[in-house]
Enzyme design. Structure first.
Site, mmCIF file in Angstrom:
data_model
loop_
_atom_site.group_PDB
_atom_site.id
_atom_site.type_symbol
_atom_site.label_atom_id
_atom_site.label_comp_id
_atom_site.label_asym_id
_atom_site.label_seq_id
_atom_site.Cartn_x
_atom_site.Cartn_y
_atom_site.Cartn_z
ATOM 1 N N GLY A 18 0.784 -1.227 0.000
ATOM 2 C CA GLY A 18 0.000 0.000 0.000
ATOM 3 C C GLY A 18 0.818 1.281 0.000
ATOM 4 N N ASN A 20 1.695 2.957 -2.636
ATOM 5 C CA ASN A 20 1.048 3.888 -3.575
ATOM 6 C C ASN A 20 -0.203 4.498 -2.957
ATOM 7 O OD1 ASN A 20 2.285 4.148 -6.387
ATOM 8 N ND2 ASN A 20 2.506 1.963 -5.942
ATOM 9 N N ARG A 71 -15.215 -16.002 -9.942
ATOM 10 C CA ARG A 71 -14.676 -14.666 -10.205
ATOM 11 C C ARG A 71 -15.779 -13.654 -10.554
ATOM 12 N NH1 ARG A 71 -9.814 -12.581 -11.574
ATOM 13 N NH2 ARG A 71 -8.848 -14.597 -11.205
ATOM 14 N N MET A 96 -3.885 -7.179 -7.356
ATOM 15 C CA MET A 96 -3.335 -8.276 -8.141
ATOM 16 C C MET A 96 -4.408 -9.254 -8.627
ATOM 17 S SD MET A 96 -0.391 -7.078 -8.261
ATOM 18 C CE MET A 96 0.678 -8.296 -9.003
ATOM 19 N N ARG A 97 -5.558 -8.713 -8.982
ATOM 20 C CA ARG A 97 -6.602 -9.535 -9.598
ATOM 21 C C ARG A 97 -7.019 -8.874 -10.906
ATOM 22 N NH1 ARG A 97 -9.681 -13.142 -6.684
ATOM 23 N NH2 ARG A 97 -11.485 -12.721 -8.001
ATOM 24 N N ASN A 113 -4.775 2.473 -13.557
ATOM 25 C CA ASN A 113 -3.888 1.453 -12.998
ATOM 26 C C ASN A 113 -2.459 1.952 -13.096
ATOM 27 O OD1 ASN A 113 -3.083 -1.142 -11.995
ATOM 28 N ND2 ASN A 113 -2.472 -1.709 -14.068
ATOM 29 N N HIS A 115 1.356 0.227 -13.468
ATOM 30 C CA HIS A 115 2.045 -1.042 -13.700
ATOM 31 C C HIS A 115 3.546 -0.776 -13.706
ATOM 32 C CE1 HIS A 115 2.644 -5.122 -15.048
ATOM 33 N NE2 HIS A 115 3.497 -4.659 -15.949
ATOM 34 N N GLU A 149 -8.477 -5.795 -21.529
ATOM 35 C CA GLU A 149 -7.228 -6.526 -21.764
ATOM 36 C C GLU A 149 -6.173 -6.070 -20.754
ATOM 37 O OE1 GLU A 149 -3.941 -7.315 -25.261
ATOM 38 O OE2 GLU A 149 -5.749 -6.211 -25.749
HETATM 39 C C1 GAR Z 1 3.547 -1.359 -7.344
HETATM 40 O O1 GAR Z 1 4.863 -1.425 -7.803
HETATM 41 C C2 GAR Z 1 2.591 -1.428 -8.512
HETATM 42 O O2 GAR Z 1 3.081 -0.806 -9.673
HETATM 43 C C3 GAR Z 1 2.500 -2.911 -8.720
HETATM 44 O O3 GAR Z 1 2.445 -3.448 -7.420
HETATM 45 C C4 GAR Z 1 3.183 -2.599 -6.549
HETATM 46 C C5 GAR Z 1 2.304 -2.271 -5.365
HETATM 47 O O4 GAR Z 1 3.043 -1.640 -4.392
HETATM 48 N N1 GAR Z 1 1.353 -3.249 -9.491
HETATM 49 C C6 GAR Z 1 1.302 -4.299 -10.284
HETATM 50 O O5 GAR Z 1 2.224 -5.082 -10.411
HETATM 51 C C7 GAR Z 1 0.005 -4.466 -11.017
HETATM 52 N N2 GAR Z 1 0.209 -5.205 -12.223
HETATM 53 P P1 GAR Z 1 2.321 -0.953 -3.154
HETATM 54 O O6 GAR Z 1 1.366 -1.979 -2.564
HETATM 55 O O7 GAR Z 1 3.428 -0.624 -2.219
HETATM 56 O O8 GAR Z 1 1.604 0.251 -3.662
#
Ligand code: GAR
Length: 227
Positions: A18, A20, A71, A96-97, A113, A115, A149
C-alpha cells in the site's frame, strides 16, 4: 466523464503493502489530490493497504475471494460496493486480480492502474525480472486507463529510470516505486481536475490526445512536484 464523476469519491483497490495508496493519502492530506479517498478495498486480509487506510480514517474493506463461488460473483460484489459508495474514480494500486470486462466497462475512462514497467513492454507478472532478463537499459512504471485486456489501456504517464549493472528485481521494485509515488498522485489529480480523460481509446490531457505517454525521469520528479 470527468466532470460530475470528479465530485464523487475515489476507491483505491490494493492487494499489497500500500505504498502507492499512502502516496495518495499524503497527497490528499496536502490538498494536492483535489478529491477524497472514500473507500479502500483489498482481496487480502493481510494487505498493508488496509492498515494504512484505517490509520488515515478511510473506510477499509477486506473482500475475500473465497467467500464467492467464482470470479464473476466476486466482481459483482465488488461493483456493488463501489456503487454503494458512489465511487467516481477507481484507482488500482497493486491490485493483483484481473477484473472482469463488465466491471471495467462500467468504469470506462474512470479506472486507472499503475504497472511497474514501461508499457507496452512487460505486461503481467514479474515485470522487473522480465526487464532484467531482456537486457533492458531503461525501466520504470506506467499509469494508464484500464481496459478489459490486461495492462493494455491507453498510457498517460511514465516514470523512467536507467537500469544499473547492480540492479536486481528487488532494487528495481524499490527504485521504480519511488517514482510511482510521484506519478500516480499527479495523474489522479489531473483526472479529478477534469484535465485528464479518455476519448476514442486515447488518453487526453487538457483536451490534447497523448500520442505517447508523458515521461518523468528521476531528475525531473522533484522539480515537477512543485508544478
Ligand atoms: C507497485 O509497484 C505497482 O506498480 C505494482 O504493485 C506494486 C504495489 O506496491 N502493481 C502491479 O504489479 C500491477 N500489475 P504498493 O502496494 O506498495 O503500492
Amino acid at each position: 466523464m470527468s466532470g460530475p464523476a470528479a465530485n464523487r469519491g475515489i476507491a483505491v483497490l490494493a492487494s499489497g503493502e500500500g505504498t502507492n495508496l499512502q502516496a495518495l493519502i499524503d497527497a490528499a492530506a496536502r490538498d494536492a489530490l483535489h478529491g477524497r479517498i472514500e473507500l479502500v478495498l483489498s482481496d487480502r486480509a493481510d494487505a498493508g493497504a488496509l492498515v494504512r487506510a484505517r490509520a488515515a480514517g478511510i473506510h477499509a474493506v477486506h473482500l475475500p475471494p473465497g467467500d464467492w463461488p467464482d470470479r464473476a460473483a466476486y466482481d459483482r460484489a465488488l461493483a456493488a460496493l463501489l456503487a454503494e459508495h458512489g465511487i467516481g474514480l477507481v484507482v488500482l494500486a497493486g491490485f493483483m486480480r484481473i477484473l472482469d470486462a463488465e466491471v471495467v466497462g462500467g468504469f470506462a475512462g474512470r479506472m486507472l492502474n499503475i504497472h511497474p514497467s514501461l508499457l507496452p513492454r512487460h505486461r503481467g507478472l514479474h515485470p522487473h525480472r522480465k526487464a532484467l532478463a531482456a537486457g533492458d537499459r531503461v525501466h520504470g512504471a506506467t499509469v494508464h486507463f484500464v481496459v478489459p485486456e490486461l495492462d493494455a489501456g491507453p498510457s498517460i504517464l511514465q516514470y523512467r529510470i536507467a537500469i544499473q549493472p547492480w540492479d536486481n528485481p528487488a532494487s528495481l521494485s524499490r527504485r521504480v516505486r519511488e517514482g510511482e509515488h510521484f506519478i500516480y498522485p499527479l495523474a489522479v489529480r489531473w483526472w479529478l481536475q477534469g484535465r485528464l480523460d479518455c476519448r476514442d481509446g486515447q488518453a487526453r490531457l487538457d483536451g490534447q490526445p497523448l500520442a505517447a505517454p508523458l515521461v518523468v525521469t528521476r531528475d525531473m520528479a522533484p522539480v515537477a512536484v512543485c508544478a
